[in-house]
Design a protein around this motif. Structure first.
Motif, short mmCIF file in Angstrom:
data_model
loop_
_atom_site.label_atom_id
_atom_site.label_comp_id
_atom_site.label_asym_id
_atom_site.label_seq_id
_atom_site.Cartn_x
_atom_site.Cartn_y
_atom_site.Cartn_z
N UNK A 133 0.84 -1.20 0.00
CA UNK A 133 0.00 0.00 0.00
C UNK A 133 0.87 1.25 0.00
N UNK A 134 0.24 2.39 -0.15
CA UNK A 134 0.96 3.66 -0.16
C UNK A 134 1.38 4.05 1.26
N UNK A 135 2.49 4.79 1.38
CA UNK A 135 2.98 5.31 2.66
C UNK A 135 2.88 6.83 2.66
N UNK A 136 2.49 7.39 3.78
CA UNK A 136 2.47 8.84 3.93
C UNK A 136 3.81 9.32 4.47
N UNK A 137 4.02 10.65 4.44
CA UNK A 137 5.25 11.23 4.97
C UNK A 137 5.38 10.90 6.46
N UNK A 138 4.28 10.93 7.17
CA UNK A 138 4.30 10.63 8.60
C UNK A 138 4.71 9.19 8.88
N UNK A 139 4.21 8.25 8.08
CA UNK A 139 4.56 6.85 8.27
C UNK A 139 6.03 6.61 7.97
N UNK A 140 6.55 7.26 6.93
CA UNK A 140 7.98 7.13 6.61
C UNK A 140 8.83 7.68 7.75
N UNK A 141 8.44 8.82 8.29
CA UNK A 141 9.18 9.44 9.39
C UNK A 141 9.20 8.53 10.61
N UNK A 142 8.06 7.96 10.95
CA UNK A 142 8.00 7.05 12.11
C UNK A 142 8.86 5.81 11.90
N UNK A 143 8.87 5.30 10.69
CA UNK A 143 9.68 4.11 10.38
C UNK A 143 11.17 4.41 10.54
N UNK A 144 11.60 5.60 10.15
CA UNK A 144 13.02 5.98 10.29
C UNK A 144 13.38 6.11 11.77
N UNK A 145 12.53 6.74 12.57
CA UNK A 145 12.81 6.94 14.00
C UNK A 145 12.90 5.60 14.73
#
Length: 380
Positions: A133-145
């Motif tokens: 599925x698609x990822x939002x900017x917020x989801x990408x940020x949380x995954x990096x943290x």
């Protein structure tokens, strides 16, 4: 239940060329071989009758506008044929010996299949099997943290991927917009440098948007989110993050992850690029098997053939391909000497007396970089 006739191609009264009014039943969905003496009518049956009638019916099913661009085949001399499908044929001629040439590429069906899979294919995660599925900017940020506090990161935008050219206009645009670093073909370089790229070679260019150390706090989260969004804007929804992590014993590890606003598995945290026809091509780097490069066979070297006599030293010609390169002004000799000096072994030591690590370095190389200067007579 399907009738017998529908499971077969039924031919009655075949009289094309030298066929003598034959009746025939050929099973469908099976591999069928037509054999016989020369001149018995094998090609007439397969190409001039069955293929010709299948192709003729297919062309007749098209519109009048489409038919004007296709050659109309005459109806073969036959009373009745049932069970035909649109057919393809491959000419009986010698083609170039190319391991990349298949039935699909010769008939060009392969091009349509690649396009079909790229347009209607639904990607699934290779780990958990869930639909991507698609990822939002917020989801990408949380995954990096989630990679852990204290981890150093480079947030990069993959702007040029495997494209030929000097790309001077792209680099100049980055300079004008105030960025200071890019990663070119895996090497981070400053934009204040004069970056010269080979025009006829493929390159990868990633804009270094930000360098951070993961920590807690809303301020860091906002800055990381802004950096991720900037990278996505430059790279059409893609962002590559290089992580540099140190464990409790002080050992450093560097790895990368690619995130995408388009496709990602939120369960496993794996991101994917959008499907393109090149991903389904064994002739393109994006789709070819990394082991065999899309050829289907893998070339490997036999150490016993490379070094048949392990009692010899490198100076004595232990490595057969380099055995004639023992002159000191030879390029391979100087390269081998530089490797020996860097890793601390002698060129006069018999190959069998070298450590396993040293033998592996000679045969397969090392990821560790060392200095090497090629010197010729009276010049370097």
């Amino acid at each position: 239940m399907m009738s017998t006739e529908r499971k077969n191609i039924i031919l009655k009264g075949g009289r094309e060329h030298n066929l003598q009014n034959i009746d025939l039943s050929i099973p469908r969905d099976q591999f069928v071989v037509v054999t016989g003496l020369s001149g018995s009518g094998k090609s007439t049956l397969a190409f001039d009758t069955i293929y010709a009638e299948g192709q003729r019916r297919y062309v007749e099913s098209l519109s009048a506008y489409a038919r004007q661009f296709l050659g109309q085949m005459k109806k073969p001399e036959v009373d009745y044929i049932e069970g035909l499908s649109p057919a393809i044929s491959i000419d009986q001629k010698t083609t170039k010996v190319n391991p990349r040439s298949t039935v699909g590429t010769i008939t060009e069906i392969y091009d349509y299949l690649r396009l079909l899979f790229a347009r209607i294919g639904i990607p699934h995660c290779p780990k958990c099997g869930r639909e991507i599925s698609h990822q939002t900017i917020g989801q990408i940020t949380e995954s990096i943290i989630e990679e852990g506090e204290g981890t150093k990161i480079h947030v990069m935008a993959p702007v040029v991927k495997d494209r030929k050219g000097e790309h001077k206009d792209i680099l100049e645009d980055f300079r004008k917009k105030g960025f200071v670093r890019v990663r070119v073909d895996g090497e981070i370089r400053g934009l204040d440098e004069d970056i010269e790229l080979g025009k006829n070679f493929r390159h990868n260019i990633e804009l270094v948007v930000d360098r951070l150390v993961i920590r807690e706090g809303i301020d860091f989260q906002r800055r990381l989110s802004d950096s991720v969004e900037t990278a996505c804007n430059f790279a059409e929804g893609l962002v590559t993050v290089m992580f540099n992590k140190r464990d409790d014993e002080g050992n450093e590890s560097t790895y990368e992850k690619t995130y995408s606003e388009d496709f990602a598995c939120t369960n496993c945290g794996i991101s994917f690029q959008e499907l393109t026809p090149r991903m389904f091509s064994f002739n393109a780097p994006q789709g070819a098997c990394p082991e065999c490069n899309g050829i289907g066979t893998k070339m490997e070297m036999d150490p016993d053939l490379i070094v048949p006599n392990k009692n010899l030293s490198l100076n004595d010609g232990a490595v057969v391909p380099w055995s004639k390169s023992t002159k000191k002004e030879n390029y391979y000799y100087q390269m081998l000497k530089a490797v020996a000096d860097h890793f601390g072994f002698s060129m006069d030591t018999p190959f069998k007396d070298l450590t396993e690590e040293q033998q592996h370095i000679i045969l397969y190389g090392s990821n560790e970089k060392g200095a090497f200067a090629f010197k010729r007579r009276n010049r370097s």
